[in-house]
Scaffold this active site. Structure first.
Site, PDB file in Angstrom:
ATOM      1  N   HIS A 118       0.853  -1.170  -0.080  1.00  0.00           N
ATOM      2  CA  HIS A 118       0.054  -0.081  -0.098  1.00  0.00           C
ATOM      3  C   HIS A 118       0.799   1.063  -0.041  1.00  0.00           C
ATOM      4  O   HIS A 118       1.907   1.329   0.807  1.00  0.00           O
ATOM      5  CB  HIS A 118      -1.025  -0.033   1.200  1.00  0.00           C
ATOM      6  CG  HIS A 118      -0.256   0.214   2.469  1.00  0.00           C
ATOM      7  ND1 HIS A 118      -0.010   0.946   3.239  1.00  0.00           N
ATOM      8  CD2 HIS A 118       0.082  -1.066   3.162  1.00  0.00           C
ATOM      9  CE1 HIS A 118       0.857   0.680   4.239  1.00  0.00           C
ATOM     10  NE2 HIS A 118       0.954  -0.735   4.372  1.00  0.00           N
ATOM     11  N   ASP A 119       0.459   2.133  -0.614  1.00  0.00           N
ATOM     12  CA  ASP A 119       1.028   3.614  -0.742  1.00  0.00           C
ATOM     13  C   ASP A 119       2.400   3.702  -1.395  1.00  0.00           C
ATOM     14  O   ASP A 119       3.092   4.645  -0.955  1.00  0.00           O
ATOM     15  CB  ASP A 119       1.093   4.205   0.770  1.00  0.00           C
ATOM     16  CG  ASP A 119      -0.589   4.225   1.357  1.00  0.00           C
ATOM     17  OD1 ASP A 119      -1.214   4.991   0.986  1.00  0.00           O
ATOM     18  OD2 ASP A 119      -0.743   3.669   2.370  1.00  0.00           O
ATOM     19  N   GLY A 136       5.146  -1.007   2.639  1.00  0.00           N
ATOM     20  CA  GLY A 136       4.429   0.190   2.414  1.00  0.00           C
ATOM     21  C   GLY A 136       5.029   1.425   2.503  1.00  0.00           C
ATOM     22  O   GLY A 136       6.202   1.468   3.081  1.00  0.00           O
TER      23      GLY A 136
END
Length: 262
Positions: A118-119, A136
């Site tokens: 994520h991100d 992440g």
């Protein structure tokens, strides 16, 4: 061009000449650009935004929810650029409220079984070899090559035109234009072969080499080296990019080869 055994939600936005092979599942909140090929047994979940002329190989999962316990169902995306290839069983998770999206740029190749969490922000023309784990909030610059089975810890940053050797454990930031190898991960020279392939002149390569000689090979710590470079070397795009990267690396950069210093 969509196989009758594929499960494609009618609300998904599918461009022209997109091929969807059997047993693939595409959710409602998905956009796929024209000319993209999606192999069998691919899962594309809500929030995916896939560009033109991509190739998505069997077993890949795009835009699954983050493996982050803080994720609370917020509406986020996964963005895949044009002409990017995701090989077998790659996973790219959607973002969290921290950034709102995970992004893979144009003309990238992510090889089999690699994971992008994520991100993350992956630049253009990046190659990530088999089995890499990108945690992440990681940022990877344009034209980086990640060797197979490498792992990057969360919030790590890797600069442009970087070469990472296979099996590396990356706990420190990697400035642009260099090669890194060994354990613990260390500076291993500038990425001169890659730079020549991308049109950098010998003079420019020598300038970059000189900068890193001050940073990693002289009897100065990194802070002293940055002050010396700013004072003694004329400003150029590459010089300023290197200095800016290092100054904005709160966790510090990789150590110099043979110096033992951070």
């Amino acid at each position: 061009m969509i196989h009758q055994l594929a499960a494609v939600d009618k609300r998904a936005k599918i461009g022209k000449n997109v091929v969807v092979e059997p047993f693939t599942t595409i959710a409602a909140d998905v956009e796929i650009g024209e000319g993209t090929w999606i192999g069998s047994n691919v899962t594309i979940m809500d929030g995916a935004r896939i560009g033109k002329n991509c190739k998505i190989f069997p077993g890949t999962v795009i835009s699954a929810i983050p493996q982050d316990l803080k994720f609370d169902g917020e509406d986020t995306q996964t963005i895949i650029g044009d002409n990017t290839t995701l090989r077998e069983c790659v996973t790219v998770n959607k973002g969290t409220k921290a950034l709102g999206y995970t992004k893979v740029g144009d003309n990238c190749l992510i090889m089999a079984t690699s994971h992008v969490a994520h991100d993350c922000i992956i630049g253009n023309n990046v190659i990530i070899a088999n089995g890499c784990g990108i945690a992440g909030h990681v940022e990877i610059g344009d034209f980086t090559v990640m060797g197979g089975l490498s792992a990057v810890q969360q919030f790590g940053k890797i600069g442009k035109h970087t070469m990472v050797s296979g099996g590396s454990l990356i706990r420190k930031d990697i400035p642009p234009y260099i090669k890194v190898a060994r354990e613990p991960i260390s500076y291993a020279g500038i990425n001169s072969v890659g730079l020549r392939r991308r049109g950098f002149t010998n003079d420019k390569i020598f300038e970059i080499q000189k900068i890193y000689r001050y940073i990693f090979q002289m009897k100065m710590n990194v802070t002293q080296a940055l002050v010396y470079i700013e004072k003694e070397m004329l400003p150029t795009a590459e010089r300023d990019e290197i200095l800016e990267f290092i100054k904005n690396s709160p966790g510090g950069i990789v150590k110099g080869y043979g110096t033992g210093k951070e």
